[in-house]
Design a protein around this motif. Structure first.
Motif, PDB file in Angstrom:
ATOM      1  N   ARG A 173       0.830  -1.200   0.000  1.00 18.71           N
ATOM      2  CA  ARG A 173       0.000   0.000   0.000  1.00 18.71           C
ATOM      3  C   ARG A 173       0.859   1.243   0.000  1.00 18.71           C
ATOM      4  O   ARG A 173       0.486   2.262  -0.559  1.00 18.71           O
ATOM      5  CB  ARG A 173      -0.927   0.002   1.205  1.00 18.71           C
ATOM      6  CG  ARG A 173      -2.058  -0.985   1.035  1.00 18.71           C
ATOM      7  CD  ARG A 173      -2.896  -1.084   2.256  1.00 18.71           C
ATOM      8  NE  ARG A 173      -3.724   0.087   2.419  1.00 18.71           N
ATOM      9  CZ  ARG A 173      -4.565   0.232   3.417  1.00 18.71           C
ATOM     10  NH1 ARG A 173      -4.674  -0.696   4.328  1.00 18.71           N
ATOM     11  NH2 ARG A 173      -5.301   1.311   3.522  1.00 18.71           N
TER      12      ARG A 173
ATOM     13  N   ALA B 220      -2.614   7.087  -2.753  1.00 18.75           N
ATOM     14  CA  ALA B 220      -4.054   6.972  -2.521  1.00 18.75           C
ATOM     15  C   ALA B 220      -4.840   7.153  -3.808  1.00 18.75           C
ATOM     16  O   ALA B 220      -5.877   6.536  -4.005  1.00 18.75           O
ATOM     17  CB  ALA B 220      -4.500   7.989  -1.469  1.00 18.75           C
ATOM     18  N   GLU B 221      -4.338   8.000  -4.716  1.00 19.03           N
ATOM     19  CA  GLU B 221      -5.056   8.225  -5.976  1.00 19.03           C
ATOM     20  C   GLU B 221      -4.956   7.012  -6.896  1.00 19.03           C
ATOM     21  O   GLU B 221      -5.826   6.771  -7.709  1.00 19.03           O
ATOM     22  CB  GLU B 221      -4.509   9.450  -6.714  1.00 19.03           C
ATOM     23  CG  GLU B 221      -4.615  10.742  -5.956  1.00 19.03           C
ATOM     24  CD  GLU B 221      -3.401  11.013  -5.086  1.00 19.03           C
ATOM     25  OE1 GLU B 221      -2.262  10.775  -5.521  1.00 19.03           O
ATOM     26  OE2 GLU B 221      -3.595  11.453  -3.948  1.00 19.03           O
ATOM     27  N   GLN B 222      -3.872   6.229  -6.790  1.00 17.66           N
ATOM     28  CA  GLN B 222      -3.658   5.089  -7.662  1.00 17.66           C
ATOM     29  C   GLN B 222      -4.367   3.833  -7.172  1.00 17.66           C
ATOM     30  O   GLN B 222      -4.691   2.967  -7.972  1.00 17.66           O
ATOM     31  CB  GLN B 222      -2.166   4.783  -7.798  1.00 17.66           C
ATOM     32  CG  GLN B 222      -1.390   5.855  -8.509  1.00 17.66           C
ATOM     33  CD  GLN B 222       0.095   5.566  -8.468  1.00 17.66           C
ATOM     34  OE1 GLN B 222       0.617   5.101  -7.471  1.00 17.66           O
ATOM     35  NE2 GLN B 222       0.763   5.833  -9.569  1.00 17.66           N
ATOM     36  N   LEU B 223      -4.562   3.695  -5.863  1.00 25.02           N
ATOM     37  CA  LEU B 223      -5.176   2.502  -5.303  1.00 25.02           C
ATOM     38  C   LEU B 223      -6.678   2.544  -5.570  1.00 25.02           C
ATOM     39  O   LEU B 223      -7.362   3.470  -5.136  1.00 25.02           O
ATOM     40  CB  LEU B 223      -4.906   2.431  -3.799  1.00 25.02           C
ATOM     41  CG  LEU B 223      -5.311   1.144  -3.103  1.00 25.02           C
ATOM     42  CD1 LEU B 223      -4.509  -0.041  -3.651  1.00 25.02           C
ATOM     43  CD2 LEU B 223      -5.095   1.263  -1.609  1.00 25.02           C
ATOM     44  N   PRO B 224      -7.200   1.561  -6.287  1.00 20.43           N
ATOM     45  CA  PRO B 224      -8.649   1.554  -6.546  1.00 20.43           C
ATOM     46  C   PRO B 224      -9.442   1.542  -5.240  1.00 20.43           C
ATOM     47  O   PRO B 224      -9.023   0.934  -4.257  1.00 20.43           O
ATOM     48  CB  PRO B 224      -8.856   0.257  -7.325  1.00 20.43           C
ATOM     49  CG  PRO B 224      -7.523  -0.092  -7.882  1.00 20.43           C
ATOM     50  CD  PRO B 224      -6.519   0.434  -6.896  1.00 20.43           C
ATOM     51  N   GLU B 225     -10.577   2.215  -5.247  1.00 18.84           N
ATOM     52  CA  GLU B 225     -11.408   2.321  -4.047  1.00 18.84           C
ATOM     53  C   GLU B 225     -11.800   0.941  -3.534  1.00 18.84           C
ATOM     54  O   GLU B 225     -11.778   0.686  -2.320  1.00 18.84           O
ATOM     55  CB  GLU B 225     -12.650   3.172  -4.369  1.00 18.84           C
ATOM     56  CG  GLU B 225     -13.491   3.515  -3.161  1.00 18.84           C
ATOM     57  CD  GLU B 225     -14.630   2.529  -2.932  1.00 18.84           C
ATOM     58  OE1 GLU B 225     -15.099   2.448  -1.784  1.00 18.84           O
ATOM     59  OE2 GLU B 225     -15.029   1.846  -3.885  1.00 18.84           O
ATOM     60  N   TYR B 226     -12.118   0.013  -4.429  1.00 18.57           N
ATOM     61  CA  TYR B 226     -12.474  -1.352  -4.008  1.00 18.57           C
ATOM     62  C   TYR B 226     -11.304  -2.010  -3.294  1.00 18.57           C
ATOM     63  O   TYR B 226     -11.471  -2.639  -2.239  1.00 18.57           O
ATOM     64  CB  TYR B 226     -12.895  -2.187  -5.228  1.00 18.57           C
ATOM     65  CG  TYR B 226     -13.302  -3.588  -4.869  1.00 18.57           C
ATOM     66  CD1 TYR B 226     -14.544  -3.848  -4.310  1.00 18.57           C
ATOM     67  CD2 TYR B 226     -12.441  -4.663  -5.089  1.00 18.57           C
ATOM     68  CE1 TYR B 226     -14.920  -5.133  -3.967  1.00 18.57           C
ATOM     69  CE2 TYR B 226     -12.812  -5.947  -4.749  1.00 18.57           C
ATOM     70  CZ  TYR B 226     -14.050  -6.183  -4.193  1.00 18.57           C
ATOM     71  OH  TYR B 226     -14.422  -7.467  -3.851  1.00 18.57           O
TER      72      TYR B 226
ATOM     73  N   GLU C  86      -8.874  -0.566  -1.671  1.00 22.95           N
ATOM     74  CA  GLU C  86      -8.718   0.078  -0.369  1.00 22.95           C
ATOM     75  C   GLU C  86      -9.686  -0.516   0.644  1.00 22.95           C
ATOM     76  O   GLU C  86      -9.307  -0.799   1.788  1.00 22.95           O
ATOM     77  CB  GLU C  86      -8.934   1.591  -0.494  1.00 22.95           C
ATOM     78  CG  GLU C  86      -8.676   2.352   0.779  1.00 22.95           C
ATOM     79  CD  GLU C  86      -7.215   2.322   1.224  1.00 22.95           C
ATOM     80  OE1 GLU C  86      -6.987   2.302   2.445  1.00 22.95           O
ATOM     81  OE2 GLU C  86      -6.319   2.323   0.375  1.00 22.95           O
ATOM     82  N   ARG C  87     -10.911  -0.740   0.233  1.00 32.60           N
ATOM     83  CA  ARG C  87     -11.916  -1.313   1.138  1.00 32.60           C
ATOM     84  C   ARG C  87     -11.549  -2.734   1.538  1.00 32.60           C
ATOM     85  O   ARG C  87     -11.670  -3.113   2.705  1.00 32.60           O
ATOM     86  CB  ARG C  87     -13.286  -1.247   0.484  1.00 32.60           C
ATOM     87  CG  ARG C  87     -13.787   0.189   0.390  1.00 32.60           C
ATOM     88  CD  ARG C  87     -15.038   0.379  -0.441  1.00 32.60           C
ATOM     89  NE  ARG C  87     -16.132  -0.479  -0.029  1.00 32.60           N
ATOM     90  CZ  ARG C  87     -17.076  -0.905  -0.849  1.00 32.60           C
ATOM     91  NH1 ARG C  87     -17.054  -0.558  -2.124  1.00 32.60           N
ATOM     92  NH2 ARG C  87     -18.049  -1.663  -0.422  1.00 32.60           N
TER      93      ARG C  87
ATOM     94  N   GLU D 264      -8.675  -2.611   4.008  1.00 27.54           N
ATOM     95  CA  GLU D 264      -9.118  -2.132   5.319  1.00 27.54           C
ATOM     96  C   GLU D 264      -9.733  -3.267   6.126  1.00 27.54           C
ATOM     97  O   GLU D 264      -9.494  -3.386   7.329  1.00 27.54           O
ATOM     98  CB  GLU D 264     -10.118  -0.985   5.161  1.00 27.54           C
ATOM     99  CG  GLU D 264      -9.472   0.310   4.741  1.00 27.54           C
ATOM    100  CD  GLU D 264     -10.465   1.407   4.392  1.00 27.54           C
ATOM    101  OE1 GLU D 264     -11.698   1.171   4.466  1.00 27.54           O
ATOM    102  OE2 GLU D 264     -10.017   2.500   4.038  1.00 27.54           O
TER     103      GLU D 264
ATOM    104  N   GLU E 107     -19.726  -5.994  -2.153  1.00 19.06           N
ATOM    105  CA  GLU E 107     -19.362  -5.803  -3.561  1.00 19.06           C
ATOM    106  C   GLU E 107     -18.350  -6.863  -3.964  1.00 19.06           C
ATOM    107  O   GLU E 107     -17.515  -7.278  -3.175  1.00 19.06           O
ATOM    108  CB  GLU E 107     -18.754  -4.413  -3.741  1.00 19.06           C
ATOM    109  CG  GLU E 107     -18.479  -4.046  -5.180  1.00 19.06           C
ATOM    110  CD  GLU E 107     -17.900  -2.642  -5.311  1.00 19.06           C
ATOM    111  OE1 GLU E 107     -17.465  -2.319  -6.420  1.00 19.06           O
ATOM    112  OE2 GLU E 107     -17.867  -1.888  -4.325  1.00 19.06           O
TER     113      GLU E 107
END
Length: 128
Positions: free
Chosen positions: A6, A11-17, A19-20, A23, A45
């Motif tokens: 990570r 943060a802009e490159q890591l897809p939101e999915y 990241e979730r 987490e 999802e």
């Protein structure tokens, strides 16, 4: 474990999915595990394959050994590293079985699976 950590992805490159998924992986207590599909269900999802892909690409910076196959088989190619973590954390294991990698235990999913609730100790036996 993963090709990227990570920290190596902004943060802009890591897809939101992704990241979730990561987490949730970080929330799993020592000595407990969640199956790929459990994480997909938790975040509402994707599915096991999508979670597995995220872990393969970005999982190196989180406790990747706590995200497992639903049958408890150790991650191919990473069995010994994962086994070291499981033993150190007291993750419940089942009797070794013959596999292509030799005699390796499996995770005792009935005892090790974490449902995301409070507590999370390996001896509590929570299920999803």
């Amino acid at each position: 474990m993963g090709r990227m950590s990570r920290e190596s992805v902004s943060a802009e490159q890591l897809p939101e999915y992704a990241e979730r998924v990561l987490e949730v992986a970080e929330l799993i207590p020592p000595g407990r595990v969640m199956a790929y599909g459990d994480i997909a269900e938790w975040i509402g999802e994707g599915g096991p394959r999508q979670v597995g892909r995220v872990m393969a690409l970005y999982g190196g910076a989180v406790p990747w050994w706590r995200v497992v196959r639903v049958d408890g088989v150790l991650l191919p190619g990473h069995e010994q590293r994962a086994l070291g973590h499981y033993r150190a954390e007291g993750t419940p294991l089942r009797t070794a079985a013959r596999s292509a990698a030799g005699r390796l235990p499996k995770i005792d999913m009935a005892r090790a699976r974490w449902d995301g609730g409070a507590g999370g100790g390996a001896d509590e036996g929570a299920h999803i």
